[in-house]
Design an enzyme around this catalytic site. Structure first.
Site, PDB file in Angstrom:
ATOM      1  N   THR A   1      36.729 -48.315 -24.929  1.00  5.92           N
ATOM      2  CA  THR A   1      35.673 -47.779 -24.051  1.00  5.92           C
ATOM      3  C   THR A   1      34.992 -48.946 -23.321  1.00  5.92           C
ATOM      4  O   THR A   1      35.520 -49.397 -22.312  1.00  5.92           O
ATOM      5  CB  THR A   1      34.638 -46.934 -24.838  1.00  5.92           C
ATOM      6  OG1 THR A   1      34.117 -47.707 -25.912  1.00  5.92           O
ATOM      7  CG2 THR A   1      35.270 -45.659 -25.368  1.00  5.92           C
TER       8      THR A   1
ATOM      9  N   LYS B   1      39.066 -50.496 -31.868  1.00  9.61           N
ATOM     10  CA  LYS B   1      38.253 -50.532 -30.650  1.00  9.61           C
ATOM     11  C   LYS B   1      36.785 -50.599 -31.075  1.00  9.61           C
ATOM     12  O   LYS B   1      36.403 -50.101 -32.135  1.00  9.61           O
ATOM     13  CB  LYS B   1      38.497 -49.311 -29.766  1.00  9.61           C
ATOM     14  CG  LYS B   1      38.093 -47.978 -30.301  1.00  9.61           C
ATOM     15  CD  LYS B   1      36.716 -47.421 -30.062  1.00  9.61           C
ATOM     16  CE  LYS B   1      35.985 -47.799 -28.838  1.00  9.61           C
ATOM     17  NZ  LYS B   1      34.626 -47.100 -28.837  1.00  9.61           N
TER      18      LYS B   1
ATOM     19  N   THR C   1      30.564 -47.896 -33.703  1.00  8.52           N
ATOM     20  CA  THR C   1      31.326 -47.141 -32.701  1.00  8.52           C
ATOM     21  C   THR C   1      32.674 -47.761 -32.627  1.00  8.52           C
ATOM     22  O   THR C   1      32.981 -48.545 -31.747  1.00  8.52           O
ATOM     23  CB  THR C   1      30.727 -47.191 -31.304  1.00  8.52           C
ATOM     24  OG1 THR C   1      29.452 -46.608 -31.382  1.00  8.52           O
ATOM     25  CG2 THR C   1      31.527 -46.364 -30.321  1.00  8.52           C
TER      26      THR C   1
ATOM     27  N   GLU D   1      29.120 -56.436 -26.888  1.00  9.51           N
ATOM     28  CA  GLU D   1      28.626 -56.179 -25.538  1.00  9.51           C
ATOM     29  C   GLU D   1      27.768 -57.333 -25.040  1.00  9.51           C
ATOM     30  O   GLU D   1      26.695 -57.595 -25.565  1.00  9.51           O
ATOM     31  CB  GLU D   1      27.852 -54.862 -25.517  1.00  9.51           C
ATOM     32  CG  GLU D   1      28.810 -53.687 -25.572  1.00  9.51           C
ATOM     33  CD  GLU D   1      28.142 -52.343 -25.716  1.00  9.51           C
ATOM     34  OE1 GLU D   1      28.846 -51.329 -25.555  1.00  9.51           O
ATOM     35  OE2 GLU D   1      26.943 -52.295 -25.988  1.00  9.51           O
TER      36      GLU D   1
ATOM     37  N   ASN E   1      24.593 -51.513 -21.239  1.00 11.75           N
ATOM     38  CA  ASN E   1      24.069 -50.287 -21.832  1.00 11.75           C
ATOM     39  C   ASN E   1      23.141 -49.515 -20.915  1.00 11.75           C
ATOM     40  O   ASN E   1      22.895 -48.331 -21.131  1.00 11.75           O
ATOM     41  CB  ASN E   1      23.406 -50.585 -23.169  1.00 11.75           C
ATOM     42  CG  ASN E   1      24.471 -50.790 -24.225  1.00 11.75           C
ATOM     43  OD1 ASN E   1      25.232 -49.869 -24.501  1.00 11.75           O
ATOM     44  ND2 ASN E   1      24.559 -51.996 -24.755  1.00 11.75           N
TER      45      ASN E   1
ATOM     46  N   SER F   1      26.897 -44.550 -15.658  1.00 13.65           N
ATOM     47  CA  SER F   1      26.946 -44.477 -14.186  1.00 13.65           C
ATOM     48  C   SER F   1      28.208 -45.102 -13.637  1.00 13.65           C
ATOM     49  O   SER F   1      29.052 -45.591 -14.341  1.00 13.65           O
ATOM     50  CB  SER F   1      25.711 -45.140 -13.606  1.00 13.65           C
ATOM     51  OG  SER F   1      25.499 -46.393 -14.203  1.00 13.65           O
TER      52      SER F   1
END
Lengths: 402, 402
Positions: A150, A176, A187, A273, A397, A402
């Site tokens: 993702t 992942k 996640t 991230e 995040n 979007s």
């Protein structure tokens, strides 16, 4: 990052197939089916989040009853927060697999990862299933590792071939995950397979033991998601029976398996991230394993420690404060030592007399940083891996949907 | 922000004096002494961080023995992680106050806030004490509120005059804090005084009760610091004895005091490091007060919820996931409802059928946002206030020492 040139050993008894089903606007692999030989044993651990995705409820129930023949997994939509409707959706496309493979619904595990709260595109999945079932290949781990991603920037594979009694056994896995990473499953989805023969009971206890020193020891942002699962498959195709091996070989295999899981776990942190640093927090000599973990996690989850490391600022007071905040039974701090890398910073309840800030400043320019804490109250150790907290984390995040 | 035009009522029995002592490179107020009338009663609550500053150890010990006559507080250096040397430092400058005021060391409380791990500039403080002691004024709350600030962008005062039995009583307080904000005391110092007469025991229980619904219900980044304290002083100068008031008036005063503490608490959140949003999380109908608080805190501390709100993205799945992560005794989620403002988003375990995303998108453009959760398992409620997580938070905390 794993590229096509890196050796990935296929696991006999496992075949894979991936496709673009239309979960994302951009054309990319987003849906996979794994075919598992019927003689395999399968174990799994699942998220502890109370707002579980229907996929987790479904897969947990099925795995209790029997070993799966097929695993279907998609990215782009988590099918979470979708209630009965979400459950019915996954039943619909699972039935499509059943119909076309003469399986029953209990033969299937379903996993999803992506945005929470939106209905999954059932039609896209159903339309993709015939093609997926026609294109199984034992060498398709690379495509599979890409289809499950993702917000990850890179795919994550680890594969080993190990000599046992003049034969080779294989362990290959993918994972992942890059945000919402926190112990008790993050996640993340993980699928590891081996051609060893291992009973379901032992496979399950092995997975739990190894998860506690790999996926349960990483954190990116302290979040645990609704959809996480880690699946371990033993196909038995190598004809080497783990259960009947001598203890020395069992230990060897366990160590290799641990290495693979830790490698995959660290790949998640490296891809954290917005991460610019890979941080290892070692806590030594605590009075219980739980306290050791809590102290390490308190440091690793501290936004103040993480922003200081992003800034390459040896603001060790924040580490001290994070230790002071940790959930331990101690009322006060014992005579603790804090090191940045090998450099002693804090000892005897004060800044170490020979501490030189310019040296730690230099050290923090490295991409990989160690925080070493000695608690001096016992004999228990814990290691946690984490990343720094950066502008990029906020950007990723704040823009996810979007 | 409190400006000079806002009415601040002096509290009889309290005089204040502030100065620039040289803790910062930039010339600004950084050191204050509060003089407290000897008939006053004083209560305080202190940080639960195990790496306590020597100032906290010293002040806690003194307050147990008697009511203080002087409080000395500085910003720019927390005197934490400094061990015995740090303790000796504060004794040195406390002795300077003793010498010049014929007090004993137990008459003094010391508080510090700022960078952790650096020795405090004792000489600067000692050199400033004579001037400070010459310049007490009952109207110097504004200067005092400025002198205690660190990363705060604005000073925070709340002051009320309340009519009780045809007399006026006064409550005036200040607070500092904008990051490292988390229940059980954050990086905050709070000083509130009233001219009511209240026994030390009742003052102490009042403070605890009110802290639980004010400072213990705010969070910015989930961090708790080494130096926090909240001090409540009752000078008795109004000659109104709280203890002998009728219950109705006691309740009235308690409510006013709660309002003042909640106002100060909210001012911290509004000034949260890098904050662009003020977020109120209301959890209703949980089966215990502890569960209600844990659910509200899990939402308020979630970096994913906080970045989504920064982006004005109604990504309610992250709220659901945060509820699922909360530490409660429930194994599954009950029939919960999630509202953004007044708009129902999630009900009956799925997205509410009449939910319109464009409406919540519009709502999230507001500066002040409410997340309303109904847990439907009991009768207990909790409200937590927090801010969003922004680029600016990273910037402030990556640059704090430079």
């Amino acid at each position: 990052m794993n590229n096509k040139n890196e050796k990935v050993f296929p696991v006999e008894g496992i075949r894979l197939s991936s496709i673009y089903s239309g979960m994302y606007k951009k054309k990319r692999l987003d849906l996979s089916i794994m075919e598992i030989d019927i003689k395999s044993n399968v174990a799994a651990v699942f998220t502890k989040n109370k707002a579980k995705s229907p996929t987790i409820i479904f897969s947990k129930k099925n795995l209790k009853q029997k070993n799966p023949k097929y695993i279907i997994v998609n990215s782009g939509n988590a099918n979470a927060g979708t209630g009965v409707a979400g459950y019915n959706d996954l039943i619909k496309y699972s039935n499509e697999i059943c119909k076309r493979t003469s399986s029953c619904i209990e033969d299937i595990l379903v996993f999803s990862t992506g945005v929470i709260g939106e209905r999954i595109k059932v039609k896209n999945i159903i339309n993709s299933i015939p093609t997926l079932l026609k294109n199984f290949h034992k060498n398709s781990w690379y495509e599979f590792s890409n289809a499950i991603l993702t917000t990850d920037k890179v795919n994550k594979i680890c594969s080993k071939s190990i000599k046992i009694k003049d034969k080779n056994i294989t362990i290959t896995g993918v994972v992942k995950g890059s945000g919402m990473i926190m112990p008790n499953m993050a996640t993340m989805l993980s699928f590891v397979a081996t051609d060893l023969k291992i009973s379901k009971k032992i496979l399950s206890s092995l997975l739990r033991e190894i998860t506690d020193v790999s996926y349960n020891m990483i954190t990116v942002d302290g979040e645990t998601s609704t959809n996480d699962a880690s699946v371990l498959i033993a196909t038995g195709k190598s004809n080497i029976n783990y259960n009947s091996l001598e203890n020395k070989l069992k230990t060897l295999i366990k160590e290799r398996l641990k290495e693979i899981y830790q490698t995959l776990a660290k790949k998640i942190v490296e891809d954290g991230e917005g991460a610019t640093k890979f941080i290892t927090v070692n806590v030594k000599n605590a009075n219980s394993i739980k306290n050791a973990k809590n102290i390490a996690m308190s440091i690793a989850n501290s936004p103040l420690v993480k922003t200081a490391l992003f800034a390459e600022d040896p603001n060790w007071g924040r580490i001290l404060s994070a230790i002071g905040n940790s959930k331990t039974s101690d009322k006060n701090l014992p005579n603790l030592e804090i090191k940045l890398g090998k450099m002693l910073v804090f000892k005897n309840n004060k800044l170490y007399s020979k501490y030189k800030e310019y040296m730690t400043k230099e050290y923090l320019k490295n991409k990989s940083i160690e925080i070493n804490v000695s608690y001096n109250t016992g004999v228990y150790n814990a290691t946690v891996w984490t990343s720094d907290l950066t502008y990029e984390y906020i950007k990723i995040n704040a823009n996810y949907r979007s």
